[in-house]
Design an enzyme around this catalytic site. Structure first.
Site, PDB file in Angstrom:
ATOM      1  CE  LYS A 289      -4.334   1.457   2.173  1.00 48.55           C
ATOM      2  NZ  LYS A 289      -5.243   1.255   3.321  1.00 48.55           N
ATOM      3  CD  GLU A 375     -19.143  -3.605   8.964  1.00 50.36           C
ATOM      4  OE1 GLU A 375     -18.361  -2.712   8.558  1.00 50.36           O
ATOM      5  OE2 GLU A 375     -19.294  -4.700   8.362  1.00 50.36           O
ATOM      6  NE  ARG A 403     -20.584  -4.209   5.493  1.00 49.75           N
ATOM      7  CZ  ARG A 403     -20.092  -4.510   4.291  1.00 49.75           C
ATOM      8  NH1 ARG A 403     -20.269  -3.690   3.276  1.00 49.75           N
ATOM      9  NH2 ARG A 403     -19.414  -5.610   4.110  1.00 49.75           N
TER      10      ARG A 403
END
Length: 642
Positions: A289, A375, A403
């Site tokens: 990243k 979640e 969610r």
């Protein structure tokens, strides 16, 4: 322009098809130029930088090998899609990213045929790719046709249950489709490129099943540092039975891991996969990243989200603020309370920094739990913590809590468990747009029996609500607060426990009462000053609670004023609807009361600055003033009443 990087090869690319005329060496150069263009663009707009830099080579390779937009590339979440947008006929607009009327920061179907599926929440790409594959085989025919489908999903997004549900279904259906697992947690040592080039030559000559075997067997040949990374990758993927990998057990052909920054590895493997696959295939690539931009690589979050920045130094250009953020206020107050009560614990779903729980975790690591992008699990885990005698604070963004709604209903509300929901990013959030706007939590929580729902009008009120939630053991309780800095009010040393279901009068007046729920209160007070200058002095009240409602306050406001207006940073069906229900049941409308409710409009509002978004929603001070004048039948200057 002189401040933009030199990109001679990229300048020749107007659409992905142009990549097919370039040599592999030229494609490598395109990737270098694409990375420089991405850095330059995001320095102007701000946005998600590190994720796109990590997949620059992969982006070029995918568009060079596959036939987009007929072949569908589905970027999970979409944080990494900026290089993709540059290559897909949107380079001329790339410096409008996340701005009003500009490009979305995520993939968006209405924006381009190269964005086959909109995404801004994670772990949906494999389900979508499978849907496209089935539609193709059933004869579906969008304008550009249907070819192969490729899902690009990160290792973090792969932790969500939905990704595995999709893989289980894909393995069962045995449809030809591709999943690229973009793993940016593994380190890649310098020798990897040469070895990957060697492996890619082997792969290009081998049948698909031999290709898998070559990738596995090659681990023993790796240099020490990378061998450890590959070992960790294999451990992550180890199977449920018979020693096979988890993905193979789910019906996928597994290839990798390979260096995702080495075009000499990526291109031959992708070409071989496309030429020979007959069923679902997973390619595991290791990336870094923020790759290629030192400030992003050094950043704690690898440049995940940045403000505008100086390209040379990486220094972000953030506007100074004298007020702490709401997120910081929450984190500080919860940490203070946890120092006094060892039953307080905290749960988040892959957002410890974003929710302010990094502050809590530093002091109380054994009581802070990051469950990953999960979640649903996070909510039920919190419910069981509460049932076990702890005081869990489940901290999630409003739009992410959606969610886990089934678990909020069944595992928390029905069992009346005292889970404390800290709902960050309530209301309109600016550049992230509709996908991240906290528009619906008041409506979807306040309709649940036994739930307490609060909204902070300012940062001082937020401190009180954190303390109130900590003290509340009678059932579930939620408090919401927006993104960004507070209003600059004086902060108490510690939060006070509020009386449940009781609001407050902020300003006494006559004729019209404005009842605010949340941080629009500052706009209401500004509107009240403008109205006072016209000779109209409204009463202003802060509801604090959408559930339970302050029945006495609301009925008094209705009885003492000819008009009552509610305002909230939420959708239809929220606070105003509950107030209207109370007034109707009490017969207040029979008395001639004029009632209006100001809510977010029944539409998804595109990305812009928060101020622009609220202006388009008609919820600023001038809009509130206009609403009062309209309901009272008072003409504004320059207008005539009919």
């Amino acid at each position: 322009m002189s401040d933009r990087p030199a990109t001679p090869l990229l300048d020749r690319i107007s659409r992905p098809a142009d990549l097919k005329h370039l040599s592999d060496a030229e494609l490598t150069q395109v990737a270098h130029e694409l990375r420089a263009e991405t850095i330059s663009a995001v320095s102007v707009t701000g946005g998600h930088l590190g994720a796109g830099l990590g997949v620059t080579e992969l982006t070029v390779a995918l568009h060079a090998v596959f036939d987009t937009p007929r072949d569908k590339i589905i970027w999970d979440v979409g944080h990494q899609c900026y290089p993709h947008k540059i290559l897909t006929e949107r380079r001329d607009r790339i410096r409008t990213l996340r701005m009003k009327d500009g490009l979305s920061g995520f993939t968006k179907r209405s924006e381009s045929p190269y964005d086959p599926f909109g995404a801004a929440h994670s772990s949906t790409s494999i389900s979508a790719a499978l849907g496209f594959a089935v539609a193709r085989d059933l004869g579906g025919n969008p304008p550009e046709g249907l070819g192969d489908t490729v899902a690009v999903i990160g290792d973090g997004a792969m932790s969500a249950g939905m990704a595995f549900e999709a893989m289980n279904n894909a393995g069962h259906l045995k449809k030809r489709m591709f999943v690229i697992l973009n793993d940016n947690e593994m380190s890649i040592a310098p020798p990897v490129g040469a070895l990957s080039s060697h492996l890619s030559r082997l792969y290009a000559e081998a049948p698909l099943h031999d290709l898998k075997a070559a990738a596995k067997g090659a681990v023993s040949l790796l240099p020490g540092p990378f061998r450890e990374g590959a070992k960790r990758a294999k451990e992550m993927l180890k199977g449920m039975a018979m020693g096979g990998s988890l993905f193979e057990a789910l019906g996928f052909s597994y290839i990798g891991p390979i260096d995702g920054h080495d075009m000499d590895a990526l291109l031959p493997i992708l070409r071989t996969m496309r030429a020979r696959a007959t069923g679902p295939v997973l390619l595991h690539v290791l990336t870094r990243k923020g790759k290629g931009y030192a400030p992003a690589e050094r950043a704690r979050d690898k440049g995940h989200a940045t403000a505008k920045f100086d390209v040379v130094t990486g220094e972000q250009k953030k506007a100074p603020s004298n007020a702490p953020s709401y997120t910081r206020i929450f984190g500080d107050e919860l940490t203070r309370l946890a120092g006094e009560d060892d039953k307080i614990c905290a749960v988040t779903a892959a957002m410890p920094d974003g929710t302010g729980l990094n502050l809590f975790a530093e002091r109380f690591p054994s009581r802070c739990f990051d469950v990953g992008i999960a979640e649903q699990h996070g909510v039920t885990f919190s419910a069981a913590l509460a049932a076990g005698g702890m005081k869990p604070f489940c901290a999630m963004y409003s739009t992410f809590l959606q969610r886990g709604y089934d678990q909020v209903v069944h595992d928390v509300a029905i069992q009346r468990l005292p889970v404390r929901f800290a709902i960050d990013r309530a209301g309109l959030v600016g550049a992230d747009g509709a996908t991240h706007a906290g528009s619906f939590d008041v409506a979807y929580l306040a309709n649940l029996p036994g739930f307490v729902v609060m909204a902070a009008a300012d940062e001082a009120e937020l401190k009180h609500m954190v303390a109130t939630a900590a003290a509340h053991d009678e059932g579930p309780i939620a408090f919401r607060y927006p993104r960004g800095e507070g209003t600059g009010v004086e902060l108490p040393e510690k939060g006070e426990v509020l009386e449940i279901g009781k609001g407050r009068i902020v300003r006494e007046g006559a004729r019209v009462a404005i009842l605010s729920f949340g941080t629009r209160l500052a706009e209401v007070e500004q509107a009240a000053e403008a109205l006072a200058a016209r000779g109209i002095s409204p009463t202003v009240a802060d509801a604090r609670f959408a559930k339970p409602l302050d029945r006495d306050l609301i009925l008094r406001l209705a009885a003492d004023h000819e008009a009552l207006i509610t305002i909230e940073e939420g959708a239809i069906g929220g606070f105003g609807s509950h107030v209207a229900q109370l007034l109707a049941e009490e017969g207040q409308f029979d008395t001639g009361l004029k009632f209006r409710s100001m809510v977010l409009p029944d539409t998804f509002i595109d990305h812009a600055s928060p101020a622009d978004m609220y202006a388009s929603a008609g919820m600023n001070a001038a809009d509130i003033e206009a609403k009062v004048l309209d309901v009272l039948g008072v003409a504004r200057i320059g207008e005539k009443r009919a």
